[in-house]
Write an enzyme that holds these catalytic residues in place. Structure first.
Site, short mmCIF file in Angstrom:
data_model
loop_
_atom_site.label_atom_id
_atom_site.label_comp_id
_atom_site.label_asym_id
_atom_site.label_seq_id
_atom_site.Cartn_x
_atom_site.Cartn_y
_atom_site.Cartn_z
N CYS A 8 -59.99 70.78 -109.47
CA CYS A 8 -59.39 71.97 -110.08
C CYS A 8 -59.58 73.15 -109.13
CB CYS A 8 -60.06 72.30 -111.40
SG CYS A 8 -60.02 70.98 -112.60
N ASP A 28 -85.52 68.15 -103.04
CA ASP A 28 -84.94 68.38 -101.73
C ASP A 28 -85.73 67.51 -100.76
OD1 ASP A 28 -83.79 69.76 -99.43
OD2 ASP A 28 -85.75 70.73 -99.28
N ASP A 64 -87.42 74.18 -100.74
CA ASP A 64 -88.17 75.17 -99.98
C ASP A 64 -87.28 76.06 -99.12
OD1 ASP A 64 -87.38 73.13 -98.25
OD2 ASP A 64 -88.93 73.68 -96.82
N ASP A 101 -81.54 76.07 -100.69
CA ASP A 101 -81.91 75.59 -102.02
C ASP A 101 -81.90 76.70 -103.07
OD1 ASP A 101 -82.47 73.01 -101.02
OD2 ASP A 101 -84.45 73.67 -100.37
N CYS A 130 -63.42 69.85 -112.77
CA CYS A 130 -63.80 69.02 -111.64
C CYS A 130 -63.56 69.78 -110.33
CB CYS A 130 -63.00 67.73 -111.62
SG CYS A 130 -61.25 68.00 -111.38
#
Lengths: 747, 65
Positions: free
Chosen positions: A21, A430, A629, A633, A18
């Protein structure tokens, strides 16, 4: 700051489940004396540590991670891995090309001579023993040089107790070759199959070359990212500005950026007032205001004002460098998919080996009791079972499918993309620039009763004329659409990130944010309620005041692409889950999600975090398609099962992605899925054509028809003519079937 | 329901929702995820010390209920 002692290492970590951590490990490493910077990434399971090599060794960091309770799998100083990988990929393409040239040079004459001999076109000389020796000589380089990689691949696969295509190729071709050698030196009876073994290897290396080519292109994304990094920086030393190469900038240095310049490294503003285009990092088109204390990101563009800032991260420590690293890691860590042909081979190989063994035992016990005829039949089964057209089944379908995609404006970067798209179960979209146009447009005009809408727009556009700010451009475009004539103002003054002030017939005209109006002592109460409503819809409100009185407001917003809603409906019809993800605020993201019918969305996602969402869904057994785009990303695009970039977006995104929608129209995604489905169907058909003829001949090779005297001699046992015919007809069937893909309907 | 602290990552939660727990020297410790739990089990003393440094005087365990 001793620059020489600073070192950076990448450490692979196991056991993290997670985000918390991550913080435990970061805290643990930071406790060490000599650590300058540390960042742990859950998605890539790696820690990047910058430390003072004189005070600390890599081993100390590893021990500390283990002390915190996590495992360490590998470590490498700096980023040597991707470079070596790039070299290896380039080398692979070269090696496959060499193999193809050698294979073709020896196989073509061999195949021609051998087939002409089988069909008795060469005259009696061709049946002499020396011809077999000639064939042996011609096929040996193919077997050893071209075939070597399949032996290696086969051993690796067998070591994992599975059989892939390499096993089938290695088995079939070496059995044919070794058997033919025995026939040539007259230890075993029968015909030679040198041309079969050579043709199998050469046809299949053709397919491998096409694949290797596609793979070597993936690192281009990293190259374009590096080009975003400015090459020089303006340093202030003892109150003198001097231009230096960006590599010389160190943490704590004072850097100056002039209007229009790129910000060279990450930092914190000391003084100045400007707005900065961070769209390449955050994906958001609106410039961000920067004042004292605000953080700056290297690679972004400074608009109007001059900024002085303190460098906070340089070199490998910058946000841009971390994105580069994420892209590289995501590309390197992507699990290779099991190819369809390997799945078939995994079942086919054991069955064929079993059939061959049964054939041998049967003929040995129930036949003449001699070893040689039984051996010949076993070999025949193994030889005929290896389908030459197998090497063509996937590449030809991929080639035609890719061409079909290109005609529709969908560029598949490699065969894996085409094989993966139809498996997608979830699409992550996105927001800005993908679902929306990414360019703000004028949405509302509200004026006081004493004023005209057109007049407001004309004055606003005149004031904003020539400004680079996206809001200014939205207003100018709207004025142009209504063919309004702009006017010359008497004076003009610009306030960075806030607004502009001009004069007309002696009256002050103000245009800008609410804060700007308040600064100029304008009372906003007249339109405050309307402005609030617009802001609730995630629109940016611009105020106008003339002669000290509010006259109207204009609102701009990033608008939806006309096609987005339809695309989401199509995707849902295909049974996919669609999720929206954005770096923008909650309100704006929720507004867009609602408009296109998406229930699940994530807002305020930081750059570099998108990849964690991809990973999270992948852990839930989703096959994730990421659509984006922007540069922010790129890591997520590389990590996704299929990264989908838009032709209207950045080069970096396109290169990190597996496929690109040239027109930026999301409706092309369902089309891509249909092309992928059709291609996969064709590949499966091709494989059945490729294997089919050969499977039909297995009983013949096994001598099943041998006892029947009425059956033509040709079919009572395997003859090279049969093998040649199987090869020719399956290859033609496969190619013809692939060509049918050109006409597949996509609606 | 009792408020507990994850001594590995420093998160606060409650014993009913955190299913990862372990016993050490007679005390039960709760964790937000299995990653934190296994990290604790591999070096409990480090994490207990670390937690005390960051949250002096705070008891991470379930106080009596």
């Amino acid at each position: 700051m001793e620059e020489s002692a600073q070192e950076r290492a990448t450490i692979g970590i196991t056991g993290m489940t997670c985000a918390n951590c991550v913080s435990a490990i970061e805290k643990g490493i930071r406790k060490l004396d000599g650590v300058a910077d540390v960042s742990v990434n859950l998605a890539t399971e790696r820690a990047s540590v910058q430390f003072d090599a004189e005070r600390l060794a890599l081993g100390d960091i590893v021990r500390q991670i283990e002390r915190v309770g996590f495992g360490v799998i590998e470590m490498s100083p700096d980023r040597s891995l991707p470079d070596s990988e790039k070299e290896a990929r380039k080398g692979e393409t070269r090696a496959q090309l060499n193999r193809l040239v050698v294979g073709a040079a020896f196989t073509l004459p061999l195949l021609l001579l051998s087939m002409m001999r089988d069909f008795s076109l060469l005259g009696p000389w061709a049946d002499q023993t020396w011809v077999n020796y000639l064939f042996w000589v011609l096929s040996t380089p193919v077997q050893l040089y071209v075939g070597w990689q399949y032996y290696r691949g086969a051993f690796k696969s067998l070591g994992q107790y599975s059989a892939n295509m390499d096993v089938l190729v290695a088995l079939g071709s070496s059995v044919a070759y070794v058997y033919s050698v025995f026939v040539t030196v007259e230890i075993l009876p029968g015909h030679v199959y040198f041309e079969t073994s050579a043709a199998i290897l050469t046809l299949i290396v053709t397919g491998k070359l096409l694949e290797a080519r596609a793979r070597s292109q993936t690192s281009e994304a990293v190259k374009s990212l590096m080009e975003l990094q400015p090459r020089t920086a303006r340093l202030e030393r003892e109150s003198v500005e001097q231009q230096v190469p960006v590599e010389q900038v160190q943490v704590e240095d004072i850097v100056v950026v002039r209007p229009g310049e790129k910000i060279p490294v990450d930092g914190v503003v000391l003084d100045g007032d400007s707005s900065v285009d961070e769209s390449m990092i955050s994906g958001e088109s609106m410039p961000v205001d920067k004042q004292k204390g605000d953080r700056l990101v290297g690679g972004t563009i400074n608009y109007q004002g001059r900024l002085r800032f303190r460098a906070s991260a340089v070199g490998q420590g910058t946000v841009l460098a971390q994105i580069i690293q994420l892209v590289e890691l995501a590309q390197a860590s992507k699990a290779p998919i099991q190819r369809t042909v390997d799945q078939v081979a995994a079942v086919f190989v054991p069955i064929v080996v079993l059939v061959a063994l049964i054939t041998f035992l049967w003929w040995y016990w129930f036949g003449t009791g001699e070893l040689a005829p039984a051996l010949v039949r076993m070999v025949s089964v193994l030889v005929i079972a290896c389908p030459c057209a197998m090497g063509l089944a996937t590449p030809t379908a991929i080639l035609v499918g890719t061409g079909r995609g290109a005609r529709e404006g969908i560029l598949f970067k490699n065969s894996e993309a085409l094989e993966q798209v139809h498996k997608l179960s979830l699409i992550l979209l996105d927001k800005t620039g993908t679902v929306t146009t990414g360019r703000p447009e004028l949405t509302d005009l509200i004026v006081e009763s004493s004023f005209e809408e057109e007049e407001l727009l004309r004055l606003a556009a005149s004031l904003e004329r020539g400004s680079e700010h996206p809001v200014a451009r939205a207003i100018e475009n709207a004025a142009k659409e209504r063919s309004l004539e702009l006017i010359e103002l008497e004076s003009f003054e610009s306030f960075a990130g806030k607004g502009v002030k001009g004069q007309l017939t002696g009256k002050d005209i103000l245009l800008g944010t609410a804060d700007f109006m308040v600064d100029q002592n304008i009372d906003l109460s007249a339109l405050e309620r309307e402005a609030g409503l617009l802001e609730d819809q995630a629109r940016t409100v611009i105020w106008m005041a003339i002669g000290g009185e509010v006259k109207g407001i204009a609102a701009v917003a990033d608008t939806l692409k006309a096609t987005s809603r339809e695309a989401v409906i199509h995707l849902k019809q295909l049974g996919l889950k669609v999720v929206l993800i954005s770096g923008d605020n909650q309100a704006a993201t929720r507004a867009i999600a609602g408009k296109i019918g998406i229930d699940e969305f994530f807002a305020e996602v930081l750059p570099g975090q998108k990849v964690s969402y991809v990973l999270q869904y992948q852990k839930q057994q989703h096959q994730v398609g990421m659509v984006g785009d922007g540069i922010n990303d790129a890591p997520a695009l590389a990590q996704a099962n299929v990264g989908i970039a838009l032709g209207t977006g950045t080069d970096v995104a396109m290169e990190a992605a597996d496929l690109t929608l040239i027109r930026g129209d999301l409706r092309e995604i369902p089309k891509a899925i249909r092309i992928s489905r059709a291609t996969m169907r064709t590949i499966r058909q091709n494989l059945s054509w490729a294997f089919g003829y050969n499977i039909l001949l297995i009983p013949v090779a096994a001598g099943l028809l041998y006892p029947f005297e009425s059956v033509p001699e040709l079919l009572r046992q395997l003859h090279p003519i049969l093998a040649a015919m199987a090869m020719a007809s399956s290859s033609i069937s496969v190619v013809a079937n692939s060509l049918r893909l050109r006409g597949t309907r996509l609606e | 329901m009792v408020k507990v602290w994850d001594v590995v990552c420093g998160m606060q939660g409650d014993d009913e929702h955190w299913h990862s727990k372990t016993e050490y020297k007679g005390n039960v410790y709760y964790f937000c995820c299995d990653g934190c739990k296994s990290a604790f089990e591999r070096s409990p003393e480090y994490h207990l010390e670390n937690f005390q440094e960051e949250h002096p005087g705070l008891d991470p365990r379930s106080s009596d209920d």
